[in-house]
Design an enzyme around this catalytic site. Sequence first.
Site, PDB file in Angstrom:
ATOM      1  N   SER A 156       0.797  -1.135  -0.099  1.00  5.91           N
ATOM      2  CA  SER A 156      -0.034  -0.035   0.187  1.00  5.91           C
ATOM      3  C   SER A 156       0.683   1.299  -0.032  1.00  5.91           C
ATOM      4  O   SER A 156       1.600   1.428  -0.812  1.00  5.91           O
ATOM      5  CB  SER A 156      -0.963  -0.053   1.183  1.00  5.91           C
ATOM      6  OG  SER A 156      -1.932   1.014   0.963  1.00  5.91           O
ATOM      7  N   ASP A 253     -10.098  -3.651  -5.195  1.00  3.50           N
ATOM      8  CA  ASP A 253      -9.173  -2.511  -4.642  1.00  3.50           C
ATOM      9  C   ASP A 253      -9.316  -1.297  -5.123  1.00  3.50           C
ATOM     10  O   ASP A 253      -8.995  -1.337  -6.257  1.00  3.50           O
ATOM     11  CB  ASP A 253      -7.748  -3.108  -4.451  1.00  3.50           C
ATOM     12  CG  ASP A 253      -6.615  -2.083  -3.594  1.00  3.50           C
ATOM     13  OD1 ASP A 253      -7.148  -1.122  -3.198  1.00  3.50           O
ATOM     14  OD2 ASP A 253      -5.609  -2.687  -3.393  1.00  3.50           O
ATOM     15  N   HIS A 283      -8.167  -5.319  -0.915  1.00  6.98           N
ATOM     16  CA  HIS A 283      -6.821  -4.526  -0.541  1.00  6.98           C
ATOM     17  C   HIS A 283      -6.294  -5.204   0.838  1.00  6.98           C
ATOM     18  O   HIS A 283      -7.301  -5.835   1.553  1.00  6.98           O
ATOM     19  CB  HIS A 283      -7.157  -3.192  -0.224  1.00  6.98           C
ATOM     20  CG  HIS A 283      -5.777  -2.130   0.046  1.00  6.98           C
ATOM     21  ND1 HIS A 283      -4.978  -1.954  -0.833  1.00  6.98           N
ATOM     22  CD2 HIS A 283      -5.346  -1.737   1.341  1.00  6.98           C
ATOM     23  CE1 HIS A 283      -4.030  -1.294  -0.375  1.00  6.98           C
ATOM     24  NE2 HIS A 283      -4.298  -1.314   0.891  1.00  6.98           N
TER      25      HIS A 283
END
Length: 317
Positions: A156, A253, A283
């Site tokens: 991320s 995501d 995610h």
Amino acid sequence: MTTLPVDEGMLKFYKELSKLSPPESAHWPLPEQRKGWDDVCRMFRAPRPERLMVEDLDVDGVHVRVFRPPGESPKPGVIYFHGGGWVVGSCETHDDMCAELADQADCVVVLVDYRLAPENPHPAQLEDSHKVLAWMRSSGRALGIDPAHIIGAGDSAGGQMTVGLALSLRDQGLPQLRGMVLIYPVLGADTETASYIRNAHAPCLTREEMIFYLESFLGARGGPSWTDPHAVPNTATDLSGLPPAYITVAAHDPLCDDGIIFHGKMKAAGLAVAIREEPALAHSYMRARHVSAPAMAGFKAIAEAVRHLAHEGLLPG
């Protein structure tokens, strides 16, 4: 990408986790957000592989946690940047994932507890990255790290930090990372992409949460950080000099297109790059690896990419 429904194992895990850390926690006071996320991740943390040696150290004011497998040294090193939108996350939230990566890839993983936004916006995280990498190269042999075999990795926000560091190393004429592993990375600041719209209310990360994180990290919209490639890699017009990259994205995501766009830019620049798309995952899927078969398969592919890039300087075949 053929999008399947979200894997049931991952969805069940997310529902349990969100009871304690719901999407609206992004509006809680920062100390509560951070403590809540640390507590939740600690609650769901898997045991470390017993053979690992783990220690916490201070590197010029930056806290790091080092995961070292036994056996002959020196081993390749991994500088790892945790996710959390640059706002939450710590060595506690990513302890088990980094431990398993170190064990499966047979590398020394250095997990960086970098300064968090919004108190410390860009470029504070980049400055901390440089400190830790310089320390790994100058002092890593004492920890069993081969300073010539260091890759960058992160999930991320940590994906952004990995690419930002590589671009900064290139721009400063410093030795480059041996490779990059980018795990459902934030690489753009365009929240109107197809995946942002399609997954605006997806499990594990919503579009609204991501907007909050971007504004915390980059400052007011229209400011200089929004077009700085070190902060927003997908704005870069020149990717020359970047090392090989392995990218993994999840269909469910908001950030899915960020990784796909960056993969296309690297490929167009003639750089070595591979992408793995997860059609049934969302995610933060690494966190669900012990309850979701597709998530575990994705995690094993990440570990294999780390192993190949760190040990051989090559992408997995």
